[in-house]
Every structure is written in structure tokens, then in C-alpha cells.
Design a protein around this motif. Structure first.
Motif, mmCIF file in Angstrom:
data_model
loop_
_atom_site.group_PDB
_atom_site.id
_atom_site.type_symbol
_atom_site.label_atom_id
_atom_site.label_comp_id
_atom_site.label_asym_id
_atom_site.label_seq_id
_atom_site.Cartn_x
_atom_site.Cartn_y
_atom_site.Cartn_z
ATOM 1 N N GLN A 444 15.463 11.107 24.150
ATOM 2 C CA GLN A 444 16.641 11.014 23.291
ATOM 3 C C GLN A 444 17.722 11.990 23.737
ATOM 4 N N LEU A 445 17.328 13.185 24.157
ATOM 5 C CA LEU A 445 18.302 14.159 24.649
ATOM 6 C C LEU A 445 18.978 13.670 25.924
ATOM 7 N N ILE A 446 18.196 13.045 26.813
ATOM 8 C CA ILE A 446 18.775 12.473 28.037
ATOM 9 C C ILE A 446 19.753 11.357 27.676
ATOM 10 N N HIS A 447 19.328 10.515 26.748
ATOM 11 C CA HIS A 447 20.202 9.425 26.299
ATOM 12 C C HIS A 447 21.493 9.995 25.711
ATOM 13 N N PHE A 448 21.376 11.101 25.003
ATOM 14 C CA PHE A 448 22.552 11.749 24.421
ATOM 15 C C PHE A 448 23.536 12.170 25.510
ATOM 16 N N MET A 449 23.035 12.694 26.621
ATOM 17 C CA MET A 449 23.907 13.102 27.724
ATOM 18 C C MET A 449 24.696 11.916 28.264
ATOM 19 N N LEU A 450 24.027 10.776 28.410
ATOM 20 C CA LEU A 450 24.684 9.581 28.953
ATOM 21 C C LEU A 450 25.712 9.030 27.973
ATOM 22 N N VAL A 451 25.329 8.973 26.692
ATOM 23 C CA VAL A 451 26.254 8.456 25.681
ATOM 24 C C VAL A 451 27.442 9.399 25.519
ATOM 25 N N ALA A 452 27.201 10.704 25.625
ATOM 26 C CA ALA A 452 28.289 11.681 25.524
ATOM 27 C C ALA A 452 29.269 11.496 26.679
ATOM 28 N N GLN A 453 28.756 11.187 27.865
ATOM 29 C CA GLN A 453 29.641 10.928 29.002
ATOM 30 C C GLN A 453 30.505 9.697 28.752
ATOM 31 N N ASP A 454 29.884 8.626 28.243
ATOM 32 C CA ASP A 454 30.640 7.408 27.911
ATOM 33 C C ASP A 454 31.698 7.707 26.855
ATOM 34 N N ALA A 455 31.303 8.491 25.849
ATOM 35 C CA ALA A 455 32.237 8.814 24.767
ATOM 36 C C ALA A 455 33.401 9.647 25.281
#
Length: 733
Positions: A444-455
Motif C-alpha cells: 500500500q505504501l508503494i502504491h501510495f508513492m505511485l498515486v502521489a506521483q500521478d496526483a
């Protein structure tokens, strides 16, 4: 030191982005929106001249030149901007003998061999023996560059998005309580599992096992209820926040200058609205879930540390490797996501064109051509998605390998500890359970990094619009200038205007007085600047040079919205909304606020009575793209009724009757004679019947005023107006 790089937000931003990178290289930070305005970007993008003017505005000395590759490598000051593939601009920041280093605002920092670079830059001249040349814009900072205070770019910090959580403090507190309860309940499972094996199984105590299993069922039920409550609160809060985010964007769109929509493509605006989903996902899904995951990592991390410190260190070591491996690909992924957003924007625009232009496509047998254009864009998006998939697969393979190595190593080590009596079997199973629970939060933390980049990418594109100054900034306009000045004539003095991206003035040296309470007609050949002049009078655009004033008040000091409230307008490209006829006429009024007397009068003047009576639902009939199809003449009469309904002090009509038949035009023109009494009227028209009775006729030619006078006076002069009338009468004969 690495050359500073900035990503362009859309295909037309390459020029100002190049200037931004070079300014940053010399130590100045400028916002993209500021440079975009200085570059005068139009719908076709930006020119080298526009880039040069923007650079000189901030203190650079510029020189456009056509040079060879040898001159670029040996003689030219770097960094410089070069024309790329005949439709793009990039920065050359370093040029060695064999390699050219390029900052491409579309794709990133790249290195080309000399031959590869020439394919994109140079063009072969007529002399085949001569060295190929390319266009470059050379820039050197002057003393002025360091003296000017830069218009800094606002940071795309995601932290500022947390303002949307301010109104949900109680909900967040409830979510945290649910999180703590859920995590504590979950933490009890490995200890219960350990007790079943170490106590129940070893002692063969079925009663103890039964009690523990019943306790687990109760804990499962408690955890389920806690998660259900948490998910419900999360759904409620996320829905509210999502609406707030999108609503704020729409509110901002409604406040930007009208001229903004002449430059931005519809598909790009729609895509930016779709970009909000990335921000919504980051705020309402990833951020809160990451908080939950971090709490779970903390709780279970402490638990595994208590069981065995070495197992904890093994987990930490491989987890750090895992995170670093993912971070390694973020730069490449960012570039691909940027391209994906840009192509998606182009597809949006192309699709809208196909939908609204389907009739012309079919009538001109252009179905295959338009389908090919759409398929080409889809093919480009497919290629980008393949690149994205390739990066994701490489990420997943490496992540899977590291994760399995960690699991195997921990399993081997815990088994070794059991064999050597340093750990019980129950403790081993508990450790395995905890490690399994730790893997989820880490993912989930890794996914957060990717979604934060998209955001962050989406936020950059959206903030570009948020940084545009409102058409009416707070406190700029005085209420004293809203109404009393309308009794005075409109004076235009030495006014010129050119559209963004076009350096030839559309209007030049206009000097004109439009008397209050009189009818002024503006005529001229197509392209002479008539509609542009009206848009300036509507404050859609501001003059490039010169001024407009009303009495002793400068036009720039009058609020655009208050000014337009006093004006009834019919434009050539007026829009009919997918709504009832009455709501289209009384635009801006709610149904229960519609003035029936004014509505009836507007319908009569626009000669709509017969049409409305012929419709089964009368005024309630839905028209527009999703309703009843209307002819151009019927649309034009509804637009005329809309202008009349406002009962304005000033009326501006741009070819308001050009789509009407002779009978309808005669009826409406006759009705106008009474309605125009005491009002300032500005009419743009070709037809003699609508202008011959005007108090003043202004003849435009090639952007300038050729003649001014009444109908009879201009006919006697036998000039431009006489020629227009003569040609029209010959055509009508």
C-alpha cells in the motif's frame, strides 16, 4: 550540476517551458503561466518570435539564427533553444564532438549522437553540397535579467490539498478510532494462533482450542464491523471531498477570462477535469489507506521485533531494497504518464469534433479519413500504454523476486530456530502470520508513492489554470463605475489589437465615437475586424494598444460582469443549450423567477410566436444538441429573444439576422425600431436592410476605419460603402 528540467503540461507549452528551463539554469524561477502569457500562445501554439519576446521580457538578449551543427558545437553560447521536428522546441544545453545533450520538455533529458540530432533539427537546403542547417534561438542573460524580480512558480505541493479535510475533523477522528480497534484486534490473531499450537495442540486440549477458536470468531466479527464502519465513513468523506475538488475547478473555470477558451482546446479542458480523478484517488483513497497501512506497519513491526530482532532486520533490509527498486523507475514512469495525459487530451478533442461534426463528415464522405485520424491517436496511446506496461512488468518482476527472497529467507531462518529449540512451532506460525500482515501495508505504501506521483502531475496541470488571474480579481473594480457611465458615449482612441500568437494586428489605429442612445452599424468585408471590435467592446479581450473610455472613465476600470449585465448580445456563434425554449431565452433566471411579461415581449419581437405554438410542448420544448433540432434561422431568433429579454441599455448584434428569411427579417427589423428607442445599439451586418437607417455607419477595411457617416452620405462619397452596397444589390438582382 544537472541541467534543470521541467515537463510541459500540454503540446503548446514547449516554447515557454524551454524559456523556463534556461531561466532556471541562470538562477531565476519563473511560473509557466507567466511565460506563456509573454509568449502569446494561440491555438496553433507558439512561434520562435513569441519565445524571443518572452525571453527578452525577463532580461535575455536573443538572436534567431540559421546555423550548422559545427557552429552549434563550437561557436554558439549554450544553452539555446532549437526548432525540433519542424513542430516543437527543445533546449540544447551541452554539445560535445560526438554527442548533443537535449532537454526536451516533452520527454526529458536526452543524449543524441550527431547524426540522430541532425535528423530532428537540420533541414537540407537547395544546395545539396552545403551542410544542413537548423534554426536556433540564442539567449544570453543581460544585467537586466538579474535585476528583474522573477514571477515564481508555485510549488506543486500535495500538502496543500489537505485543506479539503478541514471540515471532516470529527469523521477523521472516528476513522482513527476504527483504525486503532481494527489493528489491535488484528494484532491478537498471531498470539491466538501461537497459543493454539503451543498450548492446545501440544497438550491435546480440545476444550482450550475450542475456546480460542470461538475467541477468533468473535474477533473476526469485531474486525468486520470495525472495517465496515471505517469503509462507510471513508466513502462518505471521499464523496464529499471529490465533489468539492471538482466544484472548485469548475468555479475557477467560470472566473477565468473568456479569451482563455479561445486558446485552450475543449479536449484539453475536459482532460484536466478527468485529471481530478487522480487527485481524488490520492486524497480520499491512497492517503487515508496509507495512514492505516503505516499504523499497521508500526504495530506489526513492533510485534515482529519482540519475537525476533534478526527477523525484523531481514524484513527491513529487503523492504528498503524493494522501495529503492520502485523509486528507481519513478522518473521513467513520470515521463510516460505525462505523454499519456497529453494524448488523452488530443483524443478527447478529436472525439468531440467527430460527434459535433458528424453531419459534415457524412456529407463530405470523410468518414474513413476521420476514423484514421482517431485510430492514429488511439495507436499512439496504445504505444504509450505498452511502454507503461513494460515498466510496470519490470517493476513487478523485481518486486516479486525481492519479496520471495525475503519470505524464503525468513521461513528458512524461523524453521532453523524451531529445529534448534530457539523458537516454538506456534511462534514460527505467528511470525509467518505477522510477516504476511506486513506485506500488505508495504504494498500500500508503494502504491501510495505511485498515486502521489500521478496526483502531482495532475495537480501541476490543474494549478496552471488556477494560477490564471481571474477576470475580476477581488477589489480591482469600483462599484462607482458600474452604471452611471452608460449614459455617455463610448470613445475609442488610437486602439490596436492582435490575437495571441498572431503578430499582425487585426485592428490598427482605431479612432471612433459610438454615441449613447443611437444606432451604430459596423460594416466591411469578411475578415476586416468587425467581430473582433465587438469582442473588445464586450471586454472579452483588452486592446493591445490605445484605449477605450466611457465618458471620463477608462474602460479597463469597469467590471466586465457589471458591464455585460447592461448589454444584450447576439453573436454569430451564439450557443443554444440543451434545455427548454423558455430557459434558453431567460438564460440566467430560474424557472420560478422568469418574468412572463418580458418573455412574451421577447418572443413577439423575435417573431417566435408561430414556432412556439406549433410545438406540442410549447415553451417547455427541449431544444439543443439533446433536444429538438432547429434550423439556423430558428436558433438565431431564440438568440435575439434572449438579448431582448434582458431589456438592456446597450445592444450588440453580430450578424443577428443573416440566417433569417426575408419575411422574418422584415418583421424583426420593424419590431427593433421601437425596441431600440433610447438604447445604444451596435450592429454588425452585411445586409443593407439592417444598417441603412443607422445613425452612424462605420466601414472597416483591413482592420482600419475606411469611412464613417450616414447611409446617404456614404453613398454620395462612392467609396468603400458604396462598393459594398452596389455589390449586394447586384447579387440580389
Amino acid at each position: 550540476m544537472a541541467f534543470p528540467f521541467f515537463k510541459q503540461y500540454d503540446s503548446m507549452d514547449c516554447g515557454p517551458t524551454c524559456v523556463r528551463m534556461i531561466a532556471q539554469y541562470y538562477g531565476k524561477d519563473y511560473s509557466l503561466q507567466f511565460l506563456r502569457e509573454k509568449c502569446s500562445i494561440g491555438r496553433l501554439g507558439v512561434s520562435m518570435l513569441g519565445i524571443s519576446k518572452a525571453a527578452e521580457t525577463i532580461g535575455f538578449k536573443t538572436l534567431g539564427a540559421k546555423i550548422t551543427i559545427d557552429q552549434l558545437q563550437d561557436e554558439m553560447p549554450l544553452p539555446c533553444i532549437v526548432h525540433w521536428d519542424q513542430n516543437h522546441f527543445v533546449v540544447v544545453y551541452k554539445a560535445g564532438k560526438d554527442k548533443i545533450h537535449v532537454a526536451n520538455p516533452d520527454t526529458g533529458l536526452l543524449t543524441y549522437k550527431k547524426e540522430e540530432f541532425l535528423k530532428h533539427w537540420a533541414v537540407k537546403g537547395k544546395d545539396k553540397d552545403a551542410d544542413p542547417e537548423g534554426v536556433a534561438l540564442l539567449l544570453e542573460p543581460m544585467e537586466k535579467f538579474y535585476e528583474i524580480e522573477s514571477v515564481r512558480a508555485s510549488k506543486n505541493g500535495l500538502i496543500e490539498l489537505l485543506k479539503y479535510f478541514r471540515n471532516y475533523k470529527q469523521t477523521i477522528f472516528q476513522l482513527l478510532i476504527a483504525l486503532i480497534i481494527s489493528s489491535l484486534l488484528q494484532l491478537m490473531f498471531p498470539f491466538l494462533t501461537q497459543s493454539i499450537v503451543d498450548v492446545g495442540v501440544n497438550n491435546k486440549d480440545i476444550h482450550f482450542i475450542s475456546v480460542v477458536l470461538i475467541a477468533q470468531v468473535i474477533l473476526f466479527a469485531g474486525q468486520f464491523l470495525s472495517n465496515f464502519f471505517r469503509n462507510w465513513l471513508l466513502l462518505y468523506m471521499s464523496t464529499k471531498i471529490n465533489v468539492s475538488i471538482l466544484s472548485d475547478f469548475v468555479v475557477k473555470l467560470m472566473r477565468v477570462p473568456v479569451s482563455f477558451f479561445d486558446v485552450k482546446l475543449a479536449g484539453d479542458i475536459i482532460q484536466r477535469m478527468n485529471d481530478h480523478r487522480r487527485i481524488e484517488s490520492f486524497l480520499t483513497g491512497s492517503t487515508l489507506n496509507t495512514i492505516f497501512s503505516f499504523f499497521s506497519l508500526l504495530v506489526f513491526g513492533i510485534a515482529i521485533f519482540i519475537y525476533n530482532k534478526l527477523i525484523f532486520l531481514i524484513y527491513i533490509f529487503f523492504s528498503v531494497l524493494y522501495v529503492l527498486y520502485i523509486v528507481f523507475f519513478l522518473g521513467r514512469r513520470k515521463s510516460i504518464e505525462g505523454k499519456s495525459m497529453e494524448v488523452a487530451s488530443a483524443i478527447q478533442g478529436n472525439t468531440l469534433q467527430m460527434i459535433y461534426g458528424i453531419q459534415d463528415i457524412r456529407l463530405n464522405s470523410a468518414e474513413m479519413l476521420k476514423r484514421w485520424e482517431w485510430e492514429e491517436l488511439q495507436a499512439n496511446l496504445f504505444k504509450i500504454n505498452i511502454q507503461k506496461l513494460r515498466v510496470e512488468q519490470i517493476q513487478e518482476i523485481g518486486a516479486f523476486f525481492l519479496n520471495q527472497c525475503k519470505n524464503v529467507l525468513i521461513t528458512f531462518y524461523t524453521a532453523y530456530l524451531v529445529i534448534t529449540n530457539q523458537l516454538t512451532l506456534g511462534e514460527m506460525l505467528a511470525c509467518q502470520f505477522i510477516i504476511g500482515q506486513l506485506n500488505g501495508p508495504l504494498e500500500q505504501l508503494i502504491h501510495f508513492m505511485l498515486v502521489a506521483q500521478d496526483a502531482r502531475l495532475a495537480l501541476g496541470r490543474i494549478k496552471e489554470i488556477n494560477e490564471i488571474e481571474d477576470e475580476e480579481p477581488m477589489g480591482k473594480y469600483s462599484a462607482d463605475h458600474s452604471g452611471s457611465s452608460l449614459d455617455n458615449s463610448i470613445a475609442i482612441k488610437d486602439m490596436s489589437f492582435r490575437y495571441p500568437g498572431i503578430y499582425k494586428p487585426v485592428l490598427h489605429n482605431i479612432n471612433l465615437e459610438i454615441p449613447a442612445g443611437k444606432i451604430t452599424a459596423i460594416v466591411g468585408a469578411s475578415g476586416s475586424g468587425k467581430t473582433t471590435l465587438m469582442k473588445l467592446l464586450l471586454k472579452i479581450y483588452n486592446p493591445t494598444d490605445g484605449k477605450i473610455s466611457i465618458g471620463d472613465i477608462d474602460f479597463s476600470d469597469i467590471s466586465p460582469s457589471l458591464w455585460r449585465e447592461k448589454i444584450g448580445t447576439v453573436m454569430q456563434d451564439g450557443f443554444i443549450f440543451s434545455d427548454s425554449i423558455e430557459k434558453n431565452i431567460a438564460l440566467g433566471d430560474n424557472k420560478n423567477q422568469i418574468d412572463r411579461e418580458k418573455l412574451t415581449k421577447a418572443i413577439k419581437i423575435a417573431n417566435l410566436t408561430e414556432l412556439i405554438e406549433s410545438l406540442p410542448n410549447g415553451l417547455e420544448t427541449k431544444v439543443g444538441t439533446e433536444g429538438l433540432g432547429l434550423s439556423q434561422g430558428q436558433k438565431q431568433r431564440i438568440l435575439i429573444a434572449r438579448a431582448v429579454y434582458k431589456n438592456p441599455e446597450i445592444i450588440m448584434l453580430d450578424e443577428a439576422t443573416n440566417a433569417l428569411d426575408a419575411n422574418n427579417e422584415r418583421e424583426i427589423v420593424n419590431s427593433f425600431n421601437d425596441f431600440f428607442q433610447g438604447k445604444t445599439v451596435i450592429i454588425i451586418a452585411h445586409r443593407l436592410s439592417t444598417v441603412k437607417n443607422a445613425d452612424q455607419i462605420v466601414v472597416l477595411d483591413k482592420g482600419g476605419i475606411a469611412e464613417v457617416g450616414r447611409h446617404a452620405e456614404l453613398i454620395k462619397m462612392k467609396g468603400f460603402y458604396y462598393t459594398l452596397v452596389k455589390n449586394q444589390l447586384e447579387l440580389d438582382a
